[in-house]
Design an enzyme around this catalytic site. Structure first.
Site, mmCIF file in Angstrom:
data_model
loop_
_atom_site.group_PDB
_atom_site.id
_atom_site.type_symbol
_atom_site.label_atom_id
_atom_site.label_comp_id
_atom_site.label_asym_id
_atom_site.label_seq_id
_atom_site.Cartn_x
_atom_site.Cartn_y
_atom_site.Cartn_z
ATOM 1 N N ASP A 67 25.761 15.786 16.850
ATOM 2 C CA ASP A 67 25.854 17.055 16.326
ATOM 3 C C ASP A 67 27.039 17.346 15.863
ATOM 4 O OD1 ASP A 67 27.077 17.805 18.496
ATOM 5 O OD2 ASP A 67 25.331 18.968 19.508
ATOM 6 N N HIS A 138 19.562 24.192 25.365
ATOM 7 C CA HIS A 138 19.657 23.309 24.059
ATOM 8 C C HIS A 138 20.107 21.993 24.241
ATOM 9 C CE1 HIS A 138 24.140 24.701 22.874
ATOM 10 N NE2 HIS A 138 24.084 23.644 23.757
HETATM 11 P P1 PGA Z 1 29.365 21.602 27.349
HETATM 12 O O1 PGA Z 1 28.333 21.835 26.042
HETATM 13 O O2 PGA Z 1 29.593 20.247 27.755
HETATM 14 O O3 PGA Z 1 30.697 22.054 26.792
HETATM 15 O O4 PGA Z 1 28.771 22.679 28.562
HETATM 16 C C1 PGA Z 1 27.204 21.153 26.592
HETATM 17 C C2 PGA Z 1 26.216 21.585 25.312
HETATM 18 O O5 PGA Z 1 26.263 22.711 24.664
HETATM 19 O O6 PGA Z 1 25.498 20.888 24.852
#
Ligand code: PGA
Length: 248
Positions: A67, A138
């Site tokens: 993404d 998500h």
């Molecule tokens: P993070 O993000 O590793 O910064 O917690 C994970 C995500 O939003 O998929």
């Protein structure tokens, strides 16, 4: 779906890196997608260390972006390109021609997203998707309500995602409103999925993902429908699971 609970963030990071290294050694031309965010930074450090030690050669892998924020230039420090260059791609022998990117799509973002699915298929499909989980459940930028059938597309980011990502920029206004993301269906087509979650802040959503109903309200629950999905947690992220998780 298998759930593995490790002692701490360092163990989680090296376990994730070893899965990637093992795959690349078995199948040097494997097709991968790797995440951004705070959680995988330790995994990238371990991958770069293994590369520096001559344990792994990334020159034949194909990398797809999982993404990215939409409408940013590569040079923008918020871009997925900048993130991956800083933590991984800029430090190993990844072949730039084998990094098939969602970034840099500019105004043609939606068109680029549709073409991405064809590129993944042409590459032979994803061997492995390493992903994280957001506080709202998500996966990639598939926010709650995303269809399990969804494919790569332009999406609007949820308010909670923007708040969580504000820690990486100097003001919350700098978090873009849109992203390009592989769909839930795109990730579910991967032959193997590894999810990483670390820290107490993820404990509630991890419990919902592992023990709550399978639902598009929590896109991460799709992993329970996958034949080869592995969730790697540290003890803090596993804290709200019922029962005593076996510590590996
Ligand atoms: P993070 O993000 O590793 O910064 O917690 C994970 C995500 O939003 O998929």
């Amino acid at each position: 779906m298998e759930v593995r609970v490790l002692k701490d963030y360092a163990s989680l990071s090296s376990a994730a890196a070893e899965i990637v290294i093992d795959l690349v050694r078995r199948k040097p031309d494997c097709v991968l997608t790797l995440p951004s965010g705070g959680t995988p930074i330790g995994m990238y450090e371990a991958l770069v260390r293994a590369y520096d030690e001559g344990r792994v050669d990334f020159s034949k892998i194909t990398l797809f972006d999982l993404d990215t924020y939409a409408f940013l230039s590569d040079a923008d420090p918020r871009s997925n390109y900048s993130y991956l260059m800083k933590h991984f791609a800029g430090k190993v022998n990844l072949d730039p021609a084998r990094w098939l990117r969602l970034d840099g799509a500019g105004e043609r973002a939606a068109e680029r997203a549709a073409g991405y699915e064809r590129e993944i298929a042409l590459a032979g499909g994803l061997d492995l998707a390493v992903i994280g989980i957001g506080h709202n459940g998500h996966i990639a930028y598939n926010e709650p309500g995303s269809s399990f059938e969804s494919r790569t597309r332009l999406v609007e980011l949820a308010g909670s995602t923007k708040s969580a990502n504000a820690r990486f920029v100097s003001s919350p206004d700098e978090v873009p409103a849109h992203g390009l993301t592989m769909g839930v269906g795109t990730m579910m087509d991967a032959r193997e999925i590894v999810m990483l979650a670390s820290g107490e802040g993820k404990a509630a959503i991890v419990a919902r993902m592992v023990e709550g109903p399978v639902s598009e309200d929590v896109p991460a629950t799709a992993l329970r429908l996958h034949q080869r999905s592995l969730v790697i947690l540290d003890q803090d992220a596993a804290r709200r699971l019922s029962g005593e998780p076996t510590l590996l």
